[in-house]
Enzyme design. Structure first.
Site, PDB file in Angstrom:
ATOM      1  N   CYS A  12      -7.733   0.637  -0.260  1.00 34.81           N
ATOM      2  CA  CYS A  12      -7.561   0.919   1.153  1.00 34.81           C
ATOM      3  C   CYS A  12      -7.163  -0.395   1.821  1.00 34.81           C
ATOM      4  O   CYS A  12      -7.100  -1.432   1.168  1.00 34.81           O
ATOM      5  CB  CYS A  12      -8.853   1.472   1.746  1.00 34.81           C
ATOM      6  SG  CYS A  12      -8.553   2.473   3.193  1.00 34.81           S
ATOM      7  N   CYS A  88      -6.914   5.619   2.026  1.00 34.95           N
ATOM      8  CA  CYS A  88      -6.541   5.538   3.446  1.00 34.95           C
ATOM      9  C   CYS A  88      -5.983   6.887   3.888  1.00 34.95           C
ATOM     10  O   CYS A  88      -5.304   7.559   3.121  1.00 34.95           O
ATOM     11  CB  CYS A  88      -5.496   4.459   3.658  1.00 34.95           C
ATOM     12  SG  CYS A  88      -6.134   2.799   3.361  1.00 34.95           S
ATOM     13  N   CYS A  96       2.029  -0.727  -2.778  1.00 34.01           N
ATOM     14  CA  CYS A  96       0.993  -1.199  -3.699  1.00 34.01           C
ATOM     15  C   CYS A  96       1.632  -2.007  -4.818  1.00 34.01           C
ATOM     16  O   CYS A  96       2.773  -1.749  -5.208  1.00 34.01           O
ATOM     17  CB  CYS A  96       0.248  -0.014  -4.306  1.00 34.01           C
ATOM     18  SG  CYS A  96      -0.769   0.870  -3.126  1.00 34.01           S
TER      19      CYS A  96
END
Length: 161
Positions: A12, A88, A96
């Protein structure tokens, strides 16, 4: 023959609530089958107190909790992850890193309770959704699923409330 231990990585932005709760839940509920990890792209200064309180209910010492950058887990000596799960609610539009080992990936978006840090019910609601999803993951016979089947199951679990 005992089943191997899997590594699940919950990501997150702040790593202060959702990903921390998921890390603790999977480690506790899997009874050693799945080791949880968590981190954030922009870690907050500390774990949210209400998240720490819920995590403590699993018997985990809240003083051991700390927010972490996902950069820690991109290092050469970091554990190899079997699952990468973003938690999230909107994935924050972030890119990422590429993780070694081709882990199964899924997005389990849940609202951010840290936006209302004094709202005990918001934290409990997120906790319960994550707990349900993690219980479903723990119930899978992971040793009987190939990579694609694991990823498909992770994605199906995302729809569970």
């Amino acid at each position: 023959m005992s089943e191997r231990t899997y590594n699940a990585f919950f990501l997150c932005t702040g790593n202060s609530a959702r990903s921390q709760m998921a890390e603790a839940l999977i480690t506790a509920l899997s009874k050693g089958r799945i080791r949880g990890y968590s981190a954030g792209s922009h870690p907050s200064p500390a774990v949210q107190p209400l998240a720490a309180e819920l995590i403590a209910s699993l018997g985990i010492n809240p003083s051991s909790l700390r927010t972490k950058s996902w950069d820690e887990f991109a290092a050469p000596n970091a554990p190899v992850m079997d699952f990468i799960i973003t938690v999230c609610d909107d994935a924050a539009g972030e890119v990422c890193p590429v993780w070694p080992g081709h882990p199964a990936m899924a997005h389990w978006g849940v609202p951010d309770p840290a936006l209302t840090p004094d709202d005990r019910q918001a934290f409990k609601d997120v906790w319960l959704v994550l707990r349900r999803r993690i219980e479903l993951l723990c119930a899978l016979r992971l040793d009987r699923l190939d990579h694609l089947a694991r990823e498909q199951q992770l994605r199906l679990i995302a729809n569970e409330r």
